[in-house]
Design an enzyme around this catalytic site. Sequence first.
Site, mmCIF file in Angstrom:
data_model
loop_
_atom_site.group_PDB
_atom_site.id
_atom_site.type_symbol
_atom_site.label_atom_id
_atom_site.label_comp_id
_atom_site.label_asym_id
_atom_site.label_seq_id
_atom_site.Cartn_x
_atom_site.Cartn_y
_atom_site.Cartn_z
ATOM 1 C CD GLU A 88 45.596 51.708 42.707
ATOM 2 O OE1 GLU A 88 44.871 51.482 43.701
ATOM 3 O OE2 GLU A 88 45.736 52.831 42.213
ATOM 4 C CG HIS A 91 41.589 41.395 37.514
ATOM 5 N ND1 HIS A 91 40.657 40.381 37.641
ATOM 6 C CD2 HIS A 91 41.465 41.870 36.241
ATOM 7 C CE1 HIS A 91 40.002 40.247 36.499
ATOM 8 N NE2 HIS A 91 40.469 41.145 35.642
#
Length: 159
Positions: A88, A91
């Site tokens: 989400e 990263h």
Amino acid sequence: MSNVISLRPRTISGVSRHFPIVASQFNATYVRGLIDHVTAELRTLSPGATTTLLQVPGSFEIPIVVRELALKKRGNAIIAIGVILKGETNHAENLSRSVTDALQQIAVTHGVPVVNAVLTFDDENQARVRCLENEINRGTEAARAAVEISNVIAKLRTK
């Protein structure tokens, strides 16, 4: 991401080659699938070749081990294997770019081919198709790239 697998380079016979594999332990099922396909294809393309498997905790740790191998000129081509699944946050994109940039820098700086099979997928279905199945397996593709680039470098360095 392409759905086409690369063509098989010519088989190497009578040549001693070494292909170290540096692989992440994270997303182990998919990474193991890539490792299995890499080693099977290398056995076909370069029957006399040896491989060494070095495992690291995650994809972020791959470049430091690849660097150590490159510094010692260990291997005709180093194969880096990891699987990053998007979540989400951003990263995964940051990690992918960091690892890719580091691997490219190592290859250029030390003159040792590094095959980047640290792959980023949107979901587990993409990972399954490209890591576990045979039709467009990126492990097979990485082995082919390693053999092909080691052939090119060997030709350049013997002239």
